[in-house]
Design a protein around this motif. Structure first.
Motif, short mmCIF file in Angstrom:
data_model
loop_
_atom_site.label_atom_id
_atom_site.label_comp_id
_atom_site.label_asym_id
_atom_site.label_seq_id
_atom_site.Cartn_x
_atom_site.Cartn_y
_atom_site.Cartn_z
N ILE A 63 0.86 -1.18 0.00
CA ILE A 63 0.00 0.00 0.00
C ILE A 63 0.90 1.24 0.00
CG2 ILE A 63 -1.77 1.29 1.24
CD1 ILE A 63 -2.63 -1.35 2.55
N SER A 64 0.72 2.12 -0.96
CA SER A 64 1.51 3.34 -1.05
C SER A 64 0.58 4.52 -1.25
CB SER A 64 2.51 3.26 -2.22
OG SER A 64 3.29 4.43 -2.30
N LEU A 65 0.58 5.45 -0.27
CA LEU A 65 -0.30 6.62 -0.30
C LEU A 65 0.55 7.88 -0.23
CD1 LEU A 65 -3.00 5.41 2.28
CD2 LEU A 65 -3.02 5.13 -0.21
N LEU A 66 0.24 8.85 -1.10
CA LEU A 66 0.97 10.12 -1.15
C LEU A 66 0.06 11.26 -0.73
CD1 LEU A 66 3.57 11.67 -1.92
CD2 LEU A 66 2.59 11.94 -4.21
N SER B 113 -6.41 -6.88 7.64
CA SER B 113 -6.48 -6.00 8.80
C SER B 113 -6.00 -4.58 8.48
CB SER B 113 -5.65 -6.56 9.95
OG SER B 113 -4.29 -6.71 9.55
N ASP B 114 -5.31 -4.41 7.34
CA ASP B 114 -4.87 -3.08 6.92
C ASP B 114 -5.96 -2.31 6.19
OD1 ASP B 114 -2.22 -3.34 7.92
OD2 ASP B 114 -1.71 -4.59 6.20
N SER B 115 -7.09 -2.95 5.95
CA SER B 115 -8.21 -2.26 5.31
C SER B 115 -8.75 -1.19 6.26
CB SER B 115 -9.32 -3.25 4.95
OG SER B 115 -8.88 -4.20 4.02
N GLY B 116 -9.40 -0.20 5.70
CA GLY B 116 -10.03 0.83 6.53
C GLY B 116 -9.81 2.22 5.97
N ASN B 117 -10.10 3.21 6.82
CA ASN B 117 -10.00 4.60 6.43
C ASN B 117 -8.64 5.16 6.82
OD1 ASN B 117 -10.42 7.67 7.45
ND2 ASN B 117 -11.72 7.26 5.68
N TYR B 118 -7.97 5.78 5.87
CA TYR B 118 -6.68 6.43 6.12
C TYR B 118 -6.85 7.94 5.91
CZ TYR B 118 -4.31 1.89 6.14
OH TYR B 118 -3.89 0.62 6.45
N PHE C 31 -8.87 12.20 3.23
CA PHE C 31 -9.27 10.84 3.60
C PHE C 31 -9.27 9.94 2.37
CE2 PHE C 31 -11.24 13.84 6.48
CZ PHE C 31 -10.99 13.30 7.74
N ILE C 32 -9.03 8.64 2.62
CA ILE C 32 -9.10 7.63 1.57
C ILE C 32 -9.47 6.30 2.21
CG2 ILE C 32 -6.65 7.05 1.72
CD1 ILE C 32 -6.68 6.56 -1.29
N ASN C 33 -10.26 5.49 1.51
CA ASN C 33 -10.64 4.16 1.99
C ASN C 33 -9.82 3.12 1.24
OD1 ASN C 33 -12.71 4.84 3.91
ND2 ASN C 33 -14.02 5.36 2.16
N VAL C 34 -9.19 2.22 1.99
CA VAL C 34 -8.36 1.16 1.41
C VAL C 34 -9.00 -0.19 1.69
CG1 VAL C 34 -6.10 0.05 1.46
CG2 VAL C 34 -6.26 2.55 1.65
#
Length: 298
Positions: free
Chosen positions: A172-175, A228-233, A244-247
Motif C-alpha cells: 500500500i503506497s499513499l501520497l 487488517s490493513d483495510s479501513g479509512n486512512y 481521507f481515503i478508503n483502502v
C-alpha cells in the motif's frame, strides 16, 4: 508717533503671514508611515479620512499563525491616541496600548519610543478575515489607514481516487500533498481508523517519508498488506484540512480460482473460513450427501 505706527504695521503684516507659512492644521495633523513591505510613506501628509480616498493594504496570514498589522505614525501629540477598529462590526479593539476586546488573542505591541503601533492577532481563525482600521483622531478630524486581512487555510490531498483496492501481500503506497500553505509544515501525520500510524511499531513494515520541497509531501508505505490493513486512512498537518481515503485489502478473486478448476478434478472451496474438498464432474445433476464431503453424480 509716525515711527511707532509704522512699527506696529510691520508687526501686524508679519503676523498675518504666519498662518500662510505654517498652517495651524498642518501642525496638528500626525503623519502616517506605513510600510507593508513595498516601501514606505515617510513624510507624506495624511489626507482627509474617507472611503473614497483612504489607502488600503492587503495582508495574508495562515490559519493558526500570528498576524501582525502595522501602523506607523509620527509627529503624534501626547493628547492623541492610535486606535485599532474592526470594520465588520466597528468594534474598538484598542486605544493606545490598552486593549478593549474580550478576545485575548488581540493585543497591541509597540517598540519602546517607536512609531509602529502593531495590532497582534494570535492563533488566527477564518472568522478574523476582514478590514481593520488604524486611526488617529485630532481636533481637525480623523485620519486612518485600512488593512484587509485574508486568512489562508491549507488543505491536504491524497493523490488518486478516494478508494484504493489492493491484493493481500502487495504494498500500500499513499501520497499526501499539502496545498496552499504559507508556512511549510514540519510534520504530516497519518491515521488508520483514527489511530496514528507514523510511529506504529507493532505492525512493522510501515514507513513514512517527507519531502519538504514546495509543496510539502508525505508518503505512507505499508508492505505485505493484510485484510487488517483495510479501513479509512487520513493525513493532516497542523491547521490544515485533512484528506481521507478508503483502502480495501482482498484475498484475491475466489470465483476465478474456482472456475479454473477442471472437470473431474479436485479443488478447495472456502466456506465459512474452512477449506472443503470438492469434486467437480460433468453431469446434469450433482447430489451432495448432507453432512459428508462426498458428491455423487447421477
Amino acid at each position: 508717533m509716525r515711527l511707532w505706527q509704522s512699527a506696529v504695521g510691520v508687526i501686524a503684516t508679519l503676523a498675518s503671514l504666519v498662518p500662510a507659512t505654517i498652517p495651524s492644521d498642518r501642525r496638528d495633523k500626525p503623519q502616517r508611515m506605513w510600510d507593508p513591505g513595498k516601501g514606505s510613506l515617510l513624510g507624506r501628509a495624511v489626507a482627509a479620512f474617507g472611503f473614497e480616498n483612504v489607502t488600503v493594504s492587503n495582508q495574508t496570514a495562515q490559519l493558526g499563525s500570528t498576524a501582525f498589522l502595522h501602523c506607523r505614525v509620527r509627529n503624534l501629540a501626547h493628547q492623541h491616541q492610535v486606535s485599532w477598529l474592526r470594520r465588520r462590526d466597528y468594534h474598538l479593539l484598542s486605544s493606545g496600548l490598552q486593549t478593549y476586546s474580550r478576545d485575548e488573542r488581540f493585543g497591541v505591541v509597540r517598540p519602546e519610543d517607536g512609531d509602529d503601533w502593531i495590532l497582534q492577532i494570535k492563533f488566527v481563525q477564518k472568522r478574523d478575515e476582514g478590514v481593520y482600521e488604524c486611526q488617529v483622531s485630532t481636533r481637525t478630524g480623523r485620519y486612518g489607514y485600512l488593512v484587509n486581512l485574508a486568512v489562508v487555510v491549507p488543505e491536504a490531498i491524497i493523490s488518486g481516487s478516494p478508494e484504493r483496492h489492493v491484493q493481500a501481500g502487495s504494498t500500500i503506497s499513499l501520497l499526501c500533498v499539502i496545498q496552499g500553505s504559507l508556512e511549510p509544515p514540519q510534520f504530516i501525520l497519518w491515521y488508520h481508523n483514527n489511530q496514528m500510524v507514523n510511529y506504529d511499531q507493532t505492525r512493522g513494515g510501515t514507513t513514512v517519508t517527507m519531502d519538504h520541497h514546495d509543496p510539502t509531501t508525505s508518503r505512507l508505505t505499508i508492505t505485505s498488506a493484510a485484510p487488517s490493513d483495510s479501513g479509512n486512512y487520513s493525513c493532516s498537518a497542523a491547521n490544515t484540512v485533512p484528506a481521507f481515503i478508503n483502502v480495501f485489502v482482498s484475498q484475491g478473486d475466489k470465483t476465478a480460482a474456482i472456475q479454473r478448476l477442471g472437470s473431474g478434478s479436485w479443488g478447495l472451496l472456502e466456506v465459512g473460513g474452512f477449506s472443503l474438498p470438492l469434486l467437480l464432474v460433468c453431469a446434469q445433476v450433482v447430489v451432495c450427501v448432507a453432512g459428508l464431503a462426498v458428491c455423487a453424480a447421477t
